[in-house]
Design a protein around this motif. Structure first.
Motif, PDB file in Angstrom:
ATOM      1  N   GLY A 190      -9.521  67.800  51.228  1.00  0.00           N
ATOM      2  CA  GLY A 190      -9.406  67.928  52.673  1.00  0.00           C
ATOM      3  C   GLY A 190      -7.964  67.917  53.133  1.00  0.00           C
TER       4      GLY A 190
ATOM      5  N   VAL B  57      -9.532  73.892  60.680  1.00  0.00           N
ATOM      6  CA  VAL B  57     -10.623  74.729  60.164  1.00  0.00           C
ATOM      7  C   VAL B  57     -10.637  74.699  58.652  1.00  0.00           C
ATOM      8  N   LEU B  58      -9.462  74.863  58.056  1.00  0.00           N
ATOM      9  CA  LEU B  58      -9.385  74.911  56.606  1.00  0.00           C
ATOM     10  C   LEU B  58      -9.823  73.574  56.014  1.00  0.00           C
ATOM     11  N   ALA B  59      -9.375  72.512  56.632  1.00  0.00           N
ATOM     12  CA  ALA B  59      -9.733  71.194  56.121  1.00  0.00           C
ATOM     13  C   ALA B  59     -11.236  70.974  56.227  1.00  0.00           C
TER      14      ALA B  59
ATOM     15  N   GLY C  11      -3.422  74.799  55.660  1.00  0.00           N
ATOM     16  CA  GLY C  11      -3.767  75.412  56.932  1.00  0.00           C
ATOM     17  C   GLY C  11      -2.605  75.338  57.904  1.00  0.00           C
ATOM     18  N   LEU C  12      -1.929  74.194  57.921  1.00  0.00           N
ATOM     19  CA  LEU C  12      -0.764  74.055  58.794  1.00  0.00           C
ATOM     20  C   LEU C  12       0.306  75.066  58.430  1.00  0.00           C
TER      21      LEU C  12
ATOM     22  N   SER D  17      -1.415  77.116  66.747  1.00  0.00           N
ATOM     23  CA  SER D  17      -1.867  77.876  65.584  1.00  0.00           C
ATOM     24  C   SER D  17      -1.996  76.973  64.368  1.00  0.00           C
ATOM     25  N   MET D  18      -1.001  76.079  64.192  1.00  0.00           N
ATOM     26  CA  MET D  18      -1.019  75.200  63.035  1.00  0.00           C
ATOM     27  C   MET D  18      -2.200  74.234  63.123  1.00  0.00           C
ATOM     28  N   ARG D  19      -2.401  73.683  64.303  1.00  0.00           N
ATOM     29  CA  ARG D  19      -3.465  72.714  64.470  1.00  0.00           C
ATOM     30  C   ARG D  19      -4.820  73.358  64.185  1.00  0.00           C
ATOM     31  N   HIS D  20      -5.007  74.504  64.775  1.00  0.00           N
ATOM     32  CA  HIS D  20      -6.285  75.177  64.637  1.00  0.00           C
ATOM     33  C   HIS D  20      -6.563  75.530  63.178  1.00  0.00           C
ATOM     34  N   ASN D  21      -5.599  76.226  62.548  1.00  0.00           N
ATOM     35  CA  ASN D  21      -5.794  76.648  61.168  1.00  0.00           C
ATOM     36  C   ASN D  21      -5.987  75.457  60.245  1.00  0.00           C
ATOM     37  N   GLY D  22      -5.168  74.451  60.429  1.00  0.00           N
ATOM     38  CA  GLY D  22      -5.255  73.273  59.577  1.00  0.00           C
ATOM     39  C   GLY D  22      -6.622  72.625  59.663  1.00  0.00           C
TER      40      GLY D  22
ATOM     41  N   PHE E 295     -13.572  73.221  56.150  1.00  0.00           N
ATOM     42  CA  PHE E 295     -14.237  73.985  55.096  1.00  0.00           C
ATOM     43  C   PHE E 295     -14.092  73.290  53.748  1.00  0.00           C
ATOM     44  N   ALA E 296     -12.893  72.797  53.481  1.00  0.00           N
ATOM     45  CA  ALA E 296     -12.655  72.149  52.193  1.00  0.00           C
ATOM     46  C   ALA E 296     -13.567  70.958  52.032  1.00  0.00           C
ATOM     47  N   ILE E 297     -13.714  70.196  53.095  1.00  0.00           N
ATOM     48  CA  ILE E 297     -14.531  68.976  53.000  1.00  0.00           C
ATOM     49  C   ILE E 297     -15.990  69.347  52.778  1.00  0.00           C
TER      50      ILE E 297
ATOM     51  N   MET F 140     -12.726  79.585  48.922  1.00  0.00           N
ATOM     52  CA  MET F 140     -13.376  78.285  48.836  1.00  0.00           C
ATOM     53  C   MET F 140     -14.884  78.446  48.821  1.00  0.00           C
TER      54      MET F 140
ATOM     55  N   MET G  74       2.834  77.445  70.927  1.00  0.00           N
ATOM     56  CA  MET G  74       2.253  78.587  70.207  1.00  0.00           C
ATOM     57  C   MET G  74       2.087  78.239  68.733  1.00  0.00           C
ATOM     58  N   ILE G  75       3.230  77.871  68.107  1.00  0.00           N
ATOM     59  CA  ILE G  75       3.170  77.515  66.695  1.00  0.00           C
ATOM     60  C   ILE G  75       2.310  76.280  66.515  1.00  0.00           C
TER      61      ILE G  75
ATOM     62  N   ALA H 106      -6.173  71.088  52.063  1.00  0.00           N
ATOM     63  CA  ALA H 106      -6.552  72.208  52.929  1.00  0.00           C
ATOM     64  C   ALA H 106      -5.856  72.094  54.268  1.00  0.00           C
ATOM     65  N   LEU H 107      -5.783  70.882  54.760  1.00  0.00           N
ATOM     66  CA  LEU H 107      -5.131  70.670  56.055  1.00  0.00           C
ATOM     67  C   LEU H 107      -3.677  71.118  55.990  1.00  0.00           C
TER      68      LEU H 107
END
Lengths: 229, 542, 352, 187, 211
Positions: D11, E12-14, D18-19, E5-10, E16-18, A74, E1-2, D14-15
């Motif tokens: 957004g 952060v990625l979102a 990411g999930l 991890s999902m919340r965090h990654n989601g 960055f995308a924004i 990205m 745990m899952i 990506a979310l």
């Protein structure tokens, strides 16, 4: 300072993205029919590389391991798109001749390669320098390839430099040889492959000769005792 | 197993195999005269191992007198194949001598000085072998030291010992390699014995059908067998004769099986996997001798041929006879001029050149070829492969020899195994046709040897690793045990002390403390003295 | 007396690479003769130049690599490359054309890959493509058959033309290429292609004098001559029939289908077979063992690919004749062909 | 408006990805790293320590952690090539500082000189030397890896490293190496 | 745990995308104007080469209309009208020559009101480099040989390459490319002579239609 020297050497020679890692060959081979094009793409790649390296290095602590690749992509894609828009707006001629290859910088493996291999593990100053040197190494090879192809295939150098550098640059154009029948192959894609092959061969030959000349450094290694005495 | 094609086989249908070549046969050179018996040599060198497999245990010592046919070795623990004294005489030495091997290396041999009497060790003939059990027959074949006389030298008894359903026993009298006529002459002169041997083999293997295959270029042998088989109706119903078209290497085991039955032996498999068993005519003859007459394998027919010998022909040669003696008798005259002479043991296609004429004739020696440089020109300079594919066209194993060659040169051993290097029978057809004169077979042999070595090294490394790890474990265990012992000893000591203190003795701990206090006091006194001396020295200098 | 240690087999069939190569270039002689009959003596000068260049390049490379120069000349592979290239180019092309082409073929295509037997691409055809791509003008300026030309050229004229571009009388090649009607002529395939793209039907296009009565003046007989030479090679077992058969089939079958479907806009299979470098390609170029597939099945497939590519490029591609491109493309496919056409080795389930 | 859409779409995408990645990272985690075992299998197991590590396994672990692959003289070029392939790096020449590739050797004790000190037995990494204190020692030849670690500790220098003899069974088909007997003319 | 991890990654990625999208959107807005100007200028430059400034005082770029004629090739084609003091003086039209050696050749041809060619330029082509690409003004001035010529009716035989008996040189070795160009220009000229009135009268309707 030693680390920077090492980075310079790595980028320009020992780990040159174009000659050694053979990354980004697609744009490399496609646009290097003239020095101008080569320089244009090289500089664009260099800018993207420095930008992406710095950004990646700055955000590396906040990016979880699992999503680092999407994030890097990205970052790079953003830089390339911005670059493309800017070129379209301010160096239109070059933008036209580089055409499709600007968006392709996104997929230039050299860039994501550096992001992953270097920038994601090093501070931003070093990453910037690494990007600069890798980009320079890439650009130099591009320009060399472009120069050889342009000379053989067209007999000129810096043909169309005005497209990149503005009107004054048309002065740069040098007519080296006046061919009745230039070797067209050189400026066609197969010529790019052949010339690139020879450049790589030349580099390897040079390295080998250097290695032969270099004395093997005397190094003392203590042998481990596997067993108790 | 494919029972479907039994009727076709019975009807005498022949199949064909891929590739093959037609080199000049040149068999006339040696097949015109009957087999002569070579006079006894003065000394015999009997290698302990003349077959593929383990060697036996030596039964004699230097100085022992032995008689012809007396076993010199016994199978022993390693289940080796015995060798026998070729004639009567004295054991001169048991040592390493050059043997008939392409490497020219030495191996353990027993040297006999012949006494010229040729006295025989007692034999146990058994004309009515039908009475013997399978186990007894196998035992006798083993004891007679019979190994496949066709070339590979695999112990015959071991081959026969495999018990699987069999459809055919094939007696191989094809002898497809140029120049060699040993089997040809043997078949002409001893057809009855060969048929007898075939019957013994059928009894041992429990197979009631046999095919005798003879190449079409041996009409005399074919005639004799046809006649003998037609004379004996009982035999003829069980043993059939097949005339095989002339093509090299149709005498190869796998190729002959394909010709006669249309079946292919699976890769890395045995003929028995497709219900077949094959023995050479020479082996059949030797088995007849061993069972019916009780004579162990101490001599064989050897073709001596080539333009460099005066009396080319076939000879009964006692095993262990030095090649030089045989050649001298056959009238070998050396080449003149600079060109080096080749002495080839075996035929022109698969034989190997000898480096030394003192090597002995062994069980697998079927031919000695002494070509002049005009009839078999020495190999020219090897040129680059031009990938013409002539080798692939003639390869009877349907391999891609040129591909194997590239891989062998690149030492790509995985690639070689993928290209089925080990299915190569080293027949030499590829190298024969190669226009660039590449010694292809040689590359394959080297690669095969290398691959085997790597496998051996790997196995050895694995053992070394296990031993190393076992040792580490042992050391660790010993260390723990030592620590444990120390701990226990210390505890015991403590307990003993405690007991002693309780009993009213001095606490040794107090004694230690006192000693330490004394030492400290002494040190402090010394330090004070030194400081004083220093002070005074400084005072003087200032 | 010493003993020679050698690896088995000790017997050898006496047919060496040199002999194989000699057969190949002897078998093109009929083609060369027909060529010179129709297109003049230029071919001999081109052959001479090509051979000289090839020898000098081989010698230079061998010297640089520290190998014996004699051994490189001995196998005659360079001769074959030079001869094939010389008969592929227009016979009045300037001298530097053949020199550049041959030098590229020998130096880059052959020796950069490691010399005889190591090259990936057919050297002659790679050289030809280099020339065609780089010097399209010279490489498409075929002389017109002498029978149709206004002027006949002597050997001296030819030499002048090749070395300086003008005949003794001062005519340029372009002028000499004008036919009786004063119109410059293209090769039959080129002419036909141009006319077809010009909305003429095949029948109309074939009215031009270049076509004569038999598949184009000169070209038809030239192809027959190469066919003859090729049949000699097959008879002598220098080449197997698989590749030529593959090429001709791969060319004819789709061409016939197209022709039946659309006779007005396509080239007839007959013309396909008898024009351009079809026969030369099928029997002499595609059969180069170094760059062809290995097994017989593979060779046939290799041939089919070439034939089909020739047909496709001639019909829809940018160049009128296509043998060189087709061969190079098929060369690239060889490893894949080899991988999938590898014969089942004995004992691997072919028969049980 | 279109810009807002772009931002929202990207957004959300990506979310979602990411999930998914976050889920996959936990769900499909690969536990152990068998690379050390693979490297160890390539090493020749001579346990000679010339690489600077006490045994092949420690060196395998070092390679897995990024040490150079060219420190194993007994394995030589072949081992380096295999390691390079496994590790995905360029093969390098053997580092001469660690020794040079040599023919395979085996230790032999000159038994009449042996004083029975057991030092070599302790030094042998694969327990290939038999013996007891004050008794003569001997090497089990086919277990010996040729590491020569036993040579140095021997107080009386009675251990020789001799090349493994070539037998017809393990001969390498080098026809050039065969000594050819010159036979004097018989006449 | 899952879940963590999902919340965090989601997130952060979102994030960055924004941020990335925002950056791009900003740049796009910022460069929109200059890019448009660049494209305009590019075309104007060519137009000005074909229609000399003394022949017009209007904005050629704005005075654009879309026409549909089979003779010009498939699809709509743009025409740019030049006028001096409200008086029509010249006109440039995009023409497609469909039968180039390797596909269609896009040309821009300008005519004066008198019906003569005032200039031709190649906009896009895929002809063989070194051979067919001489139709580019950068490589060869062959394309200027049209200047000042007029087609005299549909059967004007001079409008052909010399090989076909016409007045235009084919460049060495290649006939197809020049032939295609000559024919396209000829067709355009004939069409212009016939359509002149309508074309000059057509409304400006290029805006919003991207080329």
């Amino acid at each position: 300072m030693n680390a920077y020297k090492e980075l310079t050497l790595q980028g320009l020679w020992t780990n040159n993205p174009a000659l050694v890692q053979l990354l980004g060959l697609c744009p490399l081979l496609a646009v290097t029919s003239t020095v101008t094009n080569a320089l244009g793409l090289g500089l664009a790649t260099l800018l993207v590389l420095v930008g992406s390296n710095v950004t990646v290095s700055l955000v590396r602590d906040w990016v979880p391991k699992e999503i680092r690749i999407p994030v890097f992509v990205m970052v790079i894609a953003t830089f390339v798109t911005v670059m493309q828009l800017l070129m379209n707006a301010y160096v239109y001629g070059l933008y036209q001749s580089l055409g499709i290859f600007i968006p392709l910088i996104v997929t230039n493996c050299a860039i994501i390669g550096r992001a992953e291999a270097y920038a994601s593990k090093n501070p931003w100053q070093k990453s910037a320098f690494d990007g600069l040197m890798m980009g320079l190494g890439f650009t130099l090879v591009l320009v060399l390839l472009g120069a050889i192809r342009e000379i053989i295939g067209n007999g000129t150098l810096f043909d169309g430099a005005d497209l990149l550098l503005g009107a004054w640059a048309s002065e740069l154009r040098i007519e080296l040889v006046q061919f009745d029948y230039p070797l067209l192959l050189a400026i066609l894609p197969p010529g790019a492959f052949i010339v690139m092959g020879f450049i790589i061969a030349g580099k390897n030959w040079f390295d080998q000769r250097q290695a032969e000349r270099a004395k093997t450094p005397e190094k003392q290694v203590t042998r481990a005792r596997v067993t108790a005495q | 197993m494919s029972a479907i094609n039994i009727s076709a086989i019975e009807a005498g249908q022949l199949w064909s195999f891929h590739g093959g070549i037609h080199p000049p046969e040149r068999k006339q050179l040696s097949n015109q005269t009957p087999i002569q018996t070579l006079p006894l040599s003065k000394t015999f060198v009997v290698p302990v191992k003349q077959h593929s497999g383990n060697s036996g245990e030596i039964l004699v010592a230097v100085g022992d007198d032995v008689r012809a046919g007396q076993p010199l070795t016994q199978p022993g623990l390693q289940r080796g194949l015995p060798v026998h004294a070729p004639t009567s005489g004295t054991v001169l030495a048991i040592d390493e001598q050059p043997i008939a091997h392409p490497s020219g290396l030495t191996d353990l041999t027993i040297t006999l000085a012949a006494d010229g009497q040729d006295a025989w060790y007692p034999t146990t003939p058994c004309p009515d072998y039908q009475q013997l059990s399978r186990a007894e027959l196998l035992e006798r074949i083993q004891a007679a030291g019979i190994a496949g006389l066709g070339g590979a030298g695999f112990p015959s008894a071991q081959k026969l010992a495999l018990q699987r359903p069999l459809e055919y026993l094939i007696i191989n009298g094809v002898e497809c390699e140029p120049y060699i006529t040993a089997d040809d002459r043997l078949m002409r002169e001893h057809a009855a014995e060969i048929i007898s041997g075939t019957e013994i083999l059928m009894q041992v293997s429990g197979c009631n059908k046999a095919l005798i295959a003879i190449e079409e270029n041996k009409p005399e042998a074919i005639a004799i067998f046809t006649q003998l088989l037609s004379e004996r109706a009982a035999t003829a119903s069980r043993i059939a004769l097949r005339q095989v078209p002339v093509k090299y290497p149709s005498g190869g085991e796998k190729q002959l099986i394909e010709i006669l039955t249309g079946r292919q032996v699976p890769s890395r498999g045995l003929p028995i996997d497709v219900g077949l068993l094959m023995h050479n005519v020479g082996t059949a003859f030797a088995i007849h001798q061993a069972i019916v007459l009780g004579i162990p394998l101490i001599q064989r027919v050897v073709t001596v041929t080539g333009e460099q010998v005066d009396k080319p022909g076939n000879y009964w040669v006692r095993l262990g006879t030095p090649v030089a003696d045989l050649l001298a008798y056959a009238g070998f005259h050396e080449t003149t001029g600079k060109a080096a002479q080749r002495v080839i043991m075996g035929g022109p296609m698969m034989g190997f050149a000898l480096a030394n004429l003192q090597v002995p004739v062994v069980k697998i020696t079927n031919c000695l070829l002494l070509p002049s440089t005009t009839e078999l020109a020495p190999a020219q300079q090897e040129m680059n492969c031009i990938r013409c594919g002539a080798c692939a066209d003639v390869c009877p194993a349907q391999l891609l020899p040129q591909q194997l060659q590239w891989l062998a040169k690149a030492k790509d051993y995985d690639g070689l195994e993928q290209q089925n290097l080990f299915d190569c029978i080293e027949c030499g057809a590829c190298a024969y046709v190669c226009p660039s004169e590449i010694p292809l077979v040689h590359y394959y042999r080297k690669a095969k040897a290398e691959i085997r070595n790597i496998a051996r090294e790997k196995a050895k490394a694995e053992i070394a690793r296990e031993r190393f790890e076992a040792r580490q474990e042992r050391l660790e265990r010993e260390k723990q045990e030592r620590l444990e012992r120390h701990r226990q000893a210390a505890e015991a000591r403590k307990a003993a002390q405690a007991e002693a203190v309780a009993a009213g003795a001095d606490n040794p701990q107090d004694a230690v403390q006192a000693a330490i206090a004394r030492a400290k006091a002494r040190k402090a006194a010394q330090a004070a003295a030194a400081a004083k001396a220093n002070d005074s020295a400084e005072g003087e200098s200032s | 007396m010493t003993f020679k240690i050698a690896a088995s087999p000790h017997a050898h069939q006496r047919r060496t690479t040199t002999q194989v190569m000699r057969w190949v270039y002897l078998a093109v002689i009929p083609g060369i003769l027909v060529h010179s009959y129709f297109f003049g003596l230029g071919i001999f000068l081109q052959l001479l130049l090509a051979l000289l260049t090839a020898w000098i390049c081989e010698a230079a490379v061998m010297r640089v690599r520290g190998r014996s120069v004699a051994s490189a000349w001995q196998d005659h592979t360079a001769i074959v490359t030079a001869v094939l290239l010389a008969i592929s180019i227009p016979s009045l092309a300037p001298w530097w054309i053949i020199v550049i082409g041959t030098a590229f073929a020998i130096l880059v295509v052959k020796h950069v890959y490691g010399g005889v037997g190591q090259n990936l691409f057919n050297p002659a055809m790679a050289g030809y493509v280099l020339l065609l791509v780089s010097f399209p003008v010279q490489m498409t300026s075929w002389p017109i058959p002498q029978q149709l030309a206004q002027l006949q050229l002597s050997l001296a004229d030819t030499w002048q033309l090749i070395s300086s571009g003008y005949s003794q009388a001062g005519y340029s090649l372009e002028q000499l290429r004008s036919g009786i009607d004063g119109v410059t002529m293209a090769t039959p395939l080129d002419s036909l292609r141009t006319d077809l793209s010009h909305q003429l039907t095949t029948a109309e296009a074939l009215q031009k004098p270049i076509f004569g009565s038999f598949a184009g003046v000169g070209w038809g007989y030239l192809n027959l001559a190469f066919l003859l030479g090729g049949l000699v090679l097959i008879y002598q077992r220098i080449i197997s029939w698989h590749i030529p058969a593959g090429v001709l089939l791969g060319l004819t079958v789709p061409a016939t289908l197209l022709w039946l479907f659309n006779p007005d806009q396509s080239i007839s299979p007959w013309l396909h077979l008898m024009s351009g470098a079809t026969m030369l390609g099928a029997f002499f170029i595609a059969t180069d063992p170094v760059t062809a597939a290995t097994s017989n099945k593979g060779r046939f497939i290799f041939g089919l690919i070439i034939g089909a590519l020739v047909m496709v490029i001639r019909t829809w591609g940018g160049y009128p004749d296509a043998v060189a491109f087709a061969v190079l493309l098929a060369n690239m496919a060889v490893p894949v062909i080899d991988k999938y056409s590898q014969p089942l080795a004995y004992g691997h389930g072919g028969r049980t | 408006m279109s810009m807002l859409t772009a931002i929202i779409v990207l957004g959300v995408l990506a979310l979602v990805f990411g999930l998914i990645l976050g889920f996959a990272a936990v769900r499909f985690k690969v536990e152990s790293d068998p690379i050390v075992d693979q490297i160890d299998a390539i090493l020749p197991q001579t346990q000679c320590g010339q690489c600077g590590y006490p045994g092949c396994r420690p060196y395998a672990e070092a390679i897995a952690n990024g040490d150079a692959i060219n420190k194993c003289p007994p394995g030589g070029e072949a081992t380096i090539k295999q390691l390079a392939e496994l590790m995905g790096v360029e093969p390098q020449p053997l580092d001469a500082a660690h020794g040079t590739e040599d023919v395979k050797k085996v230790a032999v004790i000159r038994e009449d000189e042996c004083i029975g000190c057991t030092k070599c037995i302790q030094a042998c990494p694969v327990d290939a030397i038999l013996g007891a204190a004050k008794q003569m020692h001997t090497v089990i030849a086919h277990e010996c890896t040729g590491c020569d670690l036993c040579v140095e500790p021997c107080p009386v220098d009675c251990i020789d490293m001799v090349p493994v003899p070539v037998r017809p069974e393990n001969w390498q088909w080098n026809l050039e190496q065969i000594p050819v007997t010159v036979v004097e003319s018989a006449k | 745990m899952i879940g963590k991890s999902m919340r965090h990654n989601g997130m952060v990625l979102a994030l960055f995308a924004i941020v990335a999208t925002l950056l791009i959107v900003a740049t796009a807005q910022f460069t929109e104007e200059p890019i448009k100007r660049q494209q305009e200028q590019e075309l104007l430059q060519v137009l000005n080469q074909l229609i000399p400034p003394e022949l017009h005082d209007n904005d050629l770029y704005q005075s654009c209309s879309l026409v549909d004629h089979a003779e010009l090739g498939p699809g709509s084609h743009r025409i740019y009208r030049a006028s001096l003091n409200q008086q029509a003086t010249a006109l440039a039209v995009e023409v497609t020559a469909p039968n180039g050696y390797s596909g269609a050749i896009e040309l821009l041809v300008a005519f004066t009101v008198a019906g003569e060619v005032s200039g031709v330029r190649t906009l896009r082509h895929q002809e063989t480099p070194g051979l067919g690409d001489k139709i580019e003004i950068r490589k060869d001035d062959w394309i200027t040989s049209f200047n000042g010529l007029t087609v005299q009716g549909a059967d004007d035989n001079r409008w052909a390459v010399t090989r076909d008996g016409g007045m235009f040189d084919q460049f060495t070795g290649a006939t197809i490319t020049p032939r295609a160009v000559v024919q396209a220009v000829k067709r355009a000229n004939l069409l212009f002579q016939q359509q002149q009135q309508q074309w000059f009268a057509a409304p400006n309707n290029c805006a919003g239609v991207s080329s």
